[in-house]
Design a protein around this motif. Structure first.
Motif, mmCIF file in Angstrom:
data_model
loop_
_atom_site.group_PDB
_atom_site.id
_atom_site.type_symbol
_atom_site.label_atom_id
_atom_site.label_comp_id
_atom_site.label_asym_id
_atom_site.label_seq_id
_atom_site.Cartn_x
_atom_site.Cartn_y
_atom_site.Cartn_z
ATOM 1 N N GLN A 260 11.936 16.051 1.005
ATOM 2 C CA GLN A 260 12.530 15.097 1.942
ATOM 3 C C GLN A 260 11.573 14.858 3.099
ATOM 4 O O GLN A 260 10.770 15.729 3.397
ATOM 5 N N PRO A 261 11.685 13.716 3.784
ATOM 6 C CA PRO A 261 10.885 13.555 5.008
ATOM 7 C C PRO A 261 11.308 14.606 6.036
ATOM 8 O O PRO A 261 12.479 14.972 6.094
ATOM 9 N N GLY A 367 0.453 15.111 8.402
ATOM 10 C CA GLY A 367 0.211 13.690 8.160
ATOM 11 C C GLY A 367 0.237 12.836 9.401
ATOM 12 O O GLY A 367 0.454 11.632 9.326
ATOM 13 N N MET A 368 0.013 13.471 10.560
ATOM 14 C CA MET A 368 0.064 12.723 11.816
ATOM 15 C C MET A 368 -1.256 12.854 12.581
ATOM 16 O O MET A 368 -1.950 13.845 12.456
ATOM 17 N N VAL A 369 -1.523 11.868 13.409
ATOM 18 C CA VAL A 369 -2.718 11.922 14.246
ATOM 19 C C VAL A 369 -2.447 11.140 15.528
ATOM 20 O O VAL A 369 -1.698 10.162 15.520
ATOM 21 N N LYS A 370 -3.029 11.629 16.632
ATOM 22 C CA LYS A 370 -2.833 10.922 17.903
ATOM 23 C C LYS A 370 -3.973 9.933 18.107
ATOM 24 O O LYS A 370 -5.140 10.308 17.998
ATOM 25 N N VAL A 371 -3.636 8.694 18.356
ATOM 26 C CA VAL A 371 -4.692 7.702 18.588
ATOM 27 C C VAL A 371 -4.384 6.879 19.832
ATOM 28 O O VAL A 371 -3.243 6.745 20.250
ATOM 29 N N ARG A 372 -5.460 6.369 20.405
ATOM 30 C CA ARG A 372 -5.297 5.464 21.524
ATOM 31 C C ARG A 372 -5.165 4.058 20.949
ATOM 32 O O ARG A 372 -5.889 3.692 20.021
ATOM 33 N N CYS A 408 -2.981 22.519 -0.540
ATOM 34 C CA CYS A 408 -2.706 21.723 0.649
ATOM 35 C C CYS A 408 -1.237 21.357 0.670
ATOM 36 O O CYS A 408 -0.700 20.833 -0.309
ATOM 37 N N TYR A 409 -0.587 21.654 1.795
ATOM 38 C CA TYR A 409 0.837 21.365 1.961
ATOM 39 C C TYR A 409 0.979 20.115 2.811
ATOM 40 O O TYR A 409 0.759 20.167 4.028
ATOM 41 N N ARG A 410 1.268 19.005 2.166
ATOM 42 C CA ARG A 410 1.507 17.784 2.947
ATOM 43 C C ARG A 410 2.984 17.778 3.320
ATOM 44 O O ARG A 410 3.841 17.858 2.431
ATOM 45 N N LEU A 411 3.240 17.677 4.609
ATOM 46 C CA LEU A 411 4.623 17.799 5.064
ATOM 47 C C LEU A 411 5.365 16.468 5.018
ATOM 48 O O LEU A 411 5.985 16.043 5.974
ATOM 49 N N TYR A 412 5.204 15.784 3.912
ATOM 50 C CA TYR A 412 5.948 14.536 3.688
ATOM 51 C C TYR A 412 6.100 14.363 2.171
ATOM 52 O O TYR A 412 5.350 14.968 1.406
ATOM 53 N N PRO A 413 7.081 13.532 1.745
ATOM 54 C CA PRO A 413 7.289 13.374 0.307
ATOM 55 C C PRO A 413 6.154 12.601 -0.358
ATOM 56 O O PRO A 413 5.467 11.811 0.305
ATOM 57 N N GLU A 414 5.994 12.818 -1.659
ATOM 58 C CA GLU A 414 4.858 12.233 -2.379
ATOM 59 C C GLU A 414 4.823 10.704 -2.301
ATOM 60 O O GLU A 414 3.751 10.117 -2.164
ATOM 61 N N GLU A 416 5.522 8.883 0.062
ATOM 62 C CA GLU A 416 5.018 8.445 1.378
ATOM 63 C C GLU A 416 3.496 8.279 1.340
ATOM 64 O O GLU A 416 2.931 7.450 2.049
ATOM 65 N N PHE A 417 2.844 9.107 0.540
ATOM 66 C CA PHE A 417 1.373 9.056 0.495
ATOM 67 C C PHE A 417 0.907 7.670 0.073
ATOM 68 O O PHE A 417 -0.006 7.102 0.674
ATOM 69 N N GLU A 418 1.560 7.129 -0.949
ATOM 70 C CA GLU A 418 1.161 5.819 -1.456
ATOM 71 C C GLU A 418 1.293 4.731 -0.392
ATOM 72 O O GLU A 418 0.601 3.741 -0.412
ATOM 73 N N LYS A 419 2.191 4.971 0.558
ATOM 74 C CA LYS A 419 2.424 3.940 1.578
ATOM 75 C C LYS A 419 1.406 3.987 2.713
ATOM 76 O O LYS A 419 1.388 3.110 3.575
ATOM 77 N N LEU A 420 0.587 5.049 2.745
ATOM 78 C CA LEU A 420 -0.381 5.162 3.851
ATOM 79 C C LEU A 420 -1.458 4.090 3.727
ATOM 80 O O LEU A 420 -1.777 3.640 2.628
ATOM 81 N N LYS A 421 -2.044 3.739 4.865
ATOM 82 C CA LYS A 421 -3.169 2.790 4.846
ATOM 83 C C LYS A 421 -4.359 3.451 4.165
ATOM 84 O O LYS A 421 -4.516 4.671 4.249
ATOM 85 N N ASP A 422 -5.219 2.663 3.508
ATOM 86 C CA ASP A 422 -6.358 3.278 2.832
ATOM 87 C C ASP A 422 -7.274 3.997 3.804
ATOM 88 O O ASP A 422 -7.673 5.121 3.587
#
Ligand code: ADP
Ligand code: MG
Length: 708
Positions: A260-261, A367-372, A408-414, A416-422
């Protein structure tokens, strides 16, 4: 060497330790994937003035290539090999490592220079630095003439400084090869002002060329290094430059997703750390977090939970790494954990490609990052936490398979990965460009839109930045750098608004105060308020708070720490004093790491303003001039209270709220200025001070008169 053998056994042990360490280092170096390519790479650099090197993270590019070049004679005529990094941490830790590999003290043959910290000397030949710092050097030395080789490392990160540097280096590189071949020896075409007509040689005609005739220049070798496999873009940009690939080594990594998310990824990361620690085979854990606050909060939570585990399970060592951590602490991540211990490294995306930490077997990626980000229409530049791109997720998981198979433990459902930007959008497309514009103008490059960027910034963003610089008095109506304000601002290594605040403060006789406040504003989170001790931390803060706002509160904290230090110094050793200060900070819920960082920044910017000839005077007990000075420099982030207790930011029209951490959270004065806007579910403003509305029109008529 028997003749040197000492009968002192401890010296003997020290010596054999030393040799054992050297042997170990040599072995490690030879085993790196890049080692097999040493000869080939040297040949490539000799044959190509511009070379693009692509190689997987951890193959040895950053630490080894400069050493190969040094040994290959690229410093023979006194030239320096400069290596730029987008991140301060990488510049510092890699320089330390390379100095050790070379068996030399840091700051001699191998050194580093980052903003507010320069550890180089006349004998430095391998110099690691941030991309931003090399840009600043170009202001004083437009051809970067002391460098024989410049390596732009981590070019795939595409920071705005890297992008500007690439454009600049393209010109410098061409100019210097011209300088060596044509300009010095033959007649060259000039326009009526004596400026070289560089376009004939395919060089953009910029101010850099202006002094070219008088200087004897040697050619510059330019190397672009990247961890992304896409070298084509860089090659095309440099007119079809040669690209080579360095083979890496990657073991399989098992990727696990959640079902789950996760609603709270910090909590999920914490649970996963303990799950790995209790259930998985030995191997260190690397957790990717978004910033200092998050890292420090997990650090405390892990420490709190450890004593609750059975004694045999408590061997978990937590080491944080983030940009503003003092550099001696940063090196801790590279040290092996004591026997039987598992190390858990809490890192920002510094550990994604910039630094390679040995021993990692498990990666936790929320799966998170802080950006300006930058919104040109409102001119605001909030820091936001966003999802990583696929490329970032892949780099992160790759860190688990450097030395053997990993997980590697990605803390989001599989799905979700496909939806990420390239891949991540280049920073130049999403940041405030006022700093870049200021620096390019100072380099004599007036046509910003026409500058040869690898990827052009949006026109609107350029125009907005110029507007901002005009309003701050750095540019004239003709968009030229103003004298003296524009020139002074370009010389300060600070955000233009902070630079402006210092310059104005020298006129308002409160530069002493403003230097402190700017230094304190330049670091992340001076205060910390652990959830479980919220009341205690609030009470502690009260003793420093000023009813005028957070800026003066920060000033009070700094001064109180100074006073404490002075007293402690009189009766204690330096070490004891530092320990005492840490204790004092803890008692007062002040982050001692951040305070130390602020003190360093303070001494550097104090030197900067002294060199510029500004008078450092204090306004004493009367804080009115200081607050007026805040209004005169931060006027673009002034806000007015609305009937419902929220604020309307005057320049952007946005509705904002004072962050609960501000001393003005409850007081809610009529008119305020703020330093930072953080966008979560609300638009929160931090570092807020009370001003008088009437000051705005008086002190910033260029903006407020226009508004009428
Ligand atoms: P690349 O630039 O290709 O990603 P690096 O040159 O940064 O690779 O790293 C090569 C190797 O050096 C890695 O195995 C890494 O673990 C090691 N290394 C880098 N910095 C340090 C350090 N400060 N301490 C110990 N090992 C290090
Ligand atoms: Mg590297």
């Amino acid at each position: 060497m028997p003749s040197m053998a000492s009968n002192n056994s401890s010296t003997h042990t020290a010596k054999s330790d030393f040799y054992a360490r050297r042997q170990e280092i040599e072995k490690h170096r030879k085993a790196l994937p890049i080692a097999a390519a040493e000869k080939r790479l040297l040949e490539e650099v000799r044959n190509n003035d511009i070379l693009i090197i692509v190689g997987e993270t951890g193959s040895g590019k950053t630490t080894q290539l400069p050493q190969y070049l040094f040994n290959g004679g690229f410093c023979r005529s006194g030239g320096i090999i400069g290596i730029t990094q987008p991140r301060r941490v990488a510049a510092v830790t890699v320089a330390k490592r390379v100095a050790e590999e070379c068996g030399v003290p840091l700051g001699q043959k191998v050194g580093y220079a980052i903003r507010f910290d320069d550890l180089t000397s006349n004998s430095t030949r391998i110099k690691y630095m941030t991309d931003g710092l090399l840009l600043r050097e170009a202001l004083l030395d437009p051809y970067l003439s002391k460098y024989s080789v410049i390596i732009v490392d981590e070019a795939h990160e595409r920071t705005v400084h890297t992008d500007v540097l690439l454009g600049l280096l393209k010109t410098v590189q061409k100019t210097r090869s011209l300088g060596a071949r044509d300009i010095v020896n033959s007649g060259n075409k000039k326009d009526e002002n004596g400026t070289l007509l560089g376009k004939e040689n395919g060089v953009q005609n910029t101010g850099i060329l202006k002094h070219c005739q008088s200087t004897k220049l040697s050619p510059l070798k330019l190397i672009i290094m990247s961890a992304s496999l896409d070298a084509q873009g860089f090659s095309d940009y440099f007119g079809g430059a040669r690209a080579v690939h360095v083979q890496g080594r990657q073991y399989p990594v098992d990727i696990l997703y959640t079902n789950q998310p996760e609603t709270d990824y910090v909590d999920a990361a914490l649970i996963t750390i303990f799950q790995i620690h209790l259930e998985e085979s030995p191997g260190d854990i690397l957790v990717f977090l978004t910033g200092q606050e998050e890292i420090e909060s997990i650090e405390r939570l892990v420490q709190d939970r450890l004593p609750k585990l059975p004694e045999s399970k408590r061997k978990l060592l937590v080491v944080p790494i983030f940009a503003s951590l003092p550099s001696e602490k940063q090196m801790k991540v590279f040290m092996p954990a004591p026997v039987g211990f598992r190390k858990v490294i809490l890192a920002t995306n510094i550990a994604e490609t910039s630094v390679t930490i040995p021993g990692i077997k498990y990666v936790i990626d929320p799966g998170m990052v802080k950006v300006r980000t930058y919104d040109a229409s409102t001119g605001i530049e909030p820091l936001i936490i966003v999802k990583t791109s696929k490329a970032q997720a892949l780099q992160r998981s790759g860190r688990a398979g450097r030395e053997g198979p990993g997980k590697c433990y990605r803390l989001y459902p599989e799905n979700e990965f496909e939806k990420l930007k390239d891949s991540t959008t280049a920073e130049i497309k999403r940041c405030n460009l006022s700093n870049v514009v200021l620096q390019l103008k100072a380099l004599g490059i007036d046509d910003i839109v026409g500058f040869d960027f690898i990827e052009k910034p949006d026109r609107m963003a350029v125009i907005k930045s110029m507007e901002l610089l005009f309003l701050l008095g750095a540019l004239t109506e003709e968009s030229k750098l103003s004298d003296p304000v524009g020139h002074q601002m370009s010389r300060l290594p600070l955000d233009p608004i902070y630079s402006k605040a210092l310059i104005v403060a020298s006129q308002f006789n409160c530069l002493e105060e403003m230097l402190i406040v700017v230094a304190m504003l330049s670091v992340e989170s001076i205060f910390y308020a652990p959830r479980e001790k919220l009341d205690e931390s609030r009470t502690a803060l009260k003793s420093f708070s000023s009813t005028d706002g957070d800026h003066l509160t920060l000033l009070n904290v700094y001064r109180a720490s100074e006073e404490f230090l002075e007293k402690s110094k009189q009766v204690n050793s330096k070490e004891k004093t530092e320990n005492n200060l840490r204790k004092w900070c803890k008692e007062n819920f002040i982050n001692s790491r951040s305070l130390k960082h602020a003190r360093d920044i303070h001494s550097q910017i104090q030197r900067n303003v002294e060199q510029m000839g500004l008078q450092i005077t204090s306004c004493g007990d009367d804080m009115l001039p200081f607050r007026r000075c805040l209004a005169a420099s931060f006027f673009l982030s002034a806000a007015l209270k609305q009937p419902d207790g929220t604020y309307r930011a005057l320049s952007s029209g946005l509705t904002v709220q004072i962050h609960p951490s501000s001393v003005l959270f409850r007081m809610k004065p009529e008119c305020i200025i703020f330093d930072e806007l953080v966008r979560t579910n609300q638009n929160y403003i931090r570092n807020v001070s009370r001003i008088d509305y009437l000051w705005l029109a008086e002190l910033a008529p260029q903006f407020f008169a226009l508004q009428e």
